[in-house]
Design an enzyme around this catalytic site. Structure first.
Site, PDB file in Angstrom:
ATOM      1  CE1 TYR A  25      -3.776   2.409   0.678  1.00 46.91           C
ATOM      2  CE2 TYR A  25      -2.161   3.489   2.090  1.00 46.91           C
ATOM      3  CZ  TYR A  25      -3.358   3.511   1.416  1.00 46.91           C
ATOM      4  OH  TYR A  25      -4.149   4.641   1.453  1.00 46.91           O
ATOM      5  CG  ASP A  90      -7.372   5.410   0.455  1.00 45.98           C
ATOM      6  OD1 ASP A  90      -7.368   5.090  -0.758  1.00 45.98           O
ATOM      7  OD2 ASP A  90      -7.220   6.586   0.846  1.00 45.98           O
ATOM      8  CG  ASP A 110      -1.557  13.324   5.524  1.00 46.47           C
ATOM      9  OD1 ASP A 110      -2.645  13.787   5.909  1.00 46.47           O
ATOM     10  OD2 ASP A 110      -1.455  12.551   4.557  1.00 46.47           O
ATOM     11  CD  GLU A 116      -3.717   6.316   4.197  1.00 48.61           C
ATOM     12  OE1 GLU A 116      -4.613   6.551   3.370  1.00 48.61           O
ATOM     13  OE2 GLU A 116      -2.519   6.649   4.013  1.00 48.61           O
TER      14      GLU A 116
END
Length: 174
Positions: A25, A90, A110, A116
């Site tokens: 990813y 995602d 971020d 994530e």
């Protein structure tokens, strides 16, 4: 007989079999010029790295909902359907990947990238943060120690993502 059995004869050493590239990813930020430059360098290094399958990896900007580029259509950020589909895409990308690779600029934190990485950790995926070679900003403690490894951009094109082992972050944290 399977293809594996045909290629693996009795007495062969399993350690001598070639290991295929991994699906990663590819997380990133792209909200300012510095992040876009880091992303550009990162993608070039990923494509040069034989241990990563770029073709089968999940890079969110390759899978934007309805093929709409949010950079060209910023109004999508206010569209609830686009938000939900992007989030779910995602998450599915992280789930379907072998590990999470985050192109990250500590000087421009971020929240999405941090989420994530935390999600990947929570479901047992290894993760690697890639920071610029000359970055002197501190990483957040939770990111620095919540990932498997932190590497520099200059390492990205040769780092073996088929065998990621834990490393100790050596920089300062905040």
């Amino acid at each position: 007989m399977t293809q594996f059995n045909n290629a693996f004869a009795l007495g062969d050493n399993v350690n001598d079999l070639p290991m295929p590239p991994v699906k990663v990813y590819i997380g990133c930020s792209w909200f300012n010029e510095q992040q876009r430059e880091h992303l550009k360098k990162g993608l070039a290094a990923i494509e040069a790295n034989p241990s990563i399958s770029r073709k089968y990896s999940h890079f969110p900007l390759d899978f934007q909902y309805k093929g709409l580029d949010v950079a060209e259509h910023p109004e999508l950020l206010h569209d609830v359907e686009w938000q939900a589909r992007t989030f779910n895409s995602d998450i599915e990308g992280i789930i379907g990947s072998d590990l999470c690779l985050m192109l990250y600029l500590p000087s421009f934190p971020d929240d999405g990238g941090a989420f994530e990485l935390g999600y990947a950790k929570g479901i047992g995926k290894q993760s690697v943060i890639v920071v610029p070679d000359n970055d002197t900003d501190n990483l957040n403690l939770m990111l620095a120690y919540g990932v498997t490894r932190v590497i520099k951009m200059s390492e990205l094109n040769t780092f073996d993502f088929r065998h990621v082992h834990a490393g100790t972050y050596k920089g300062f944290v905040h």
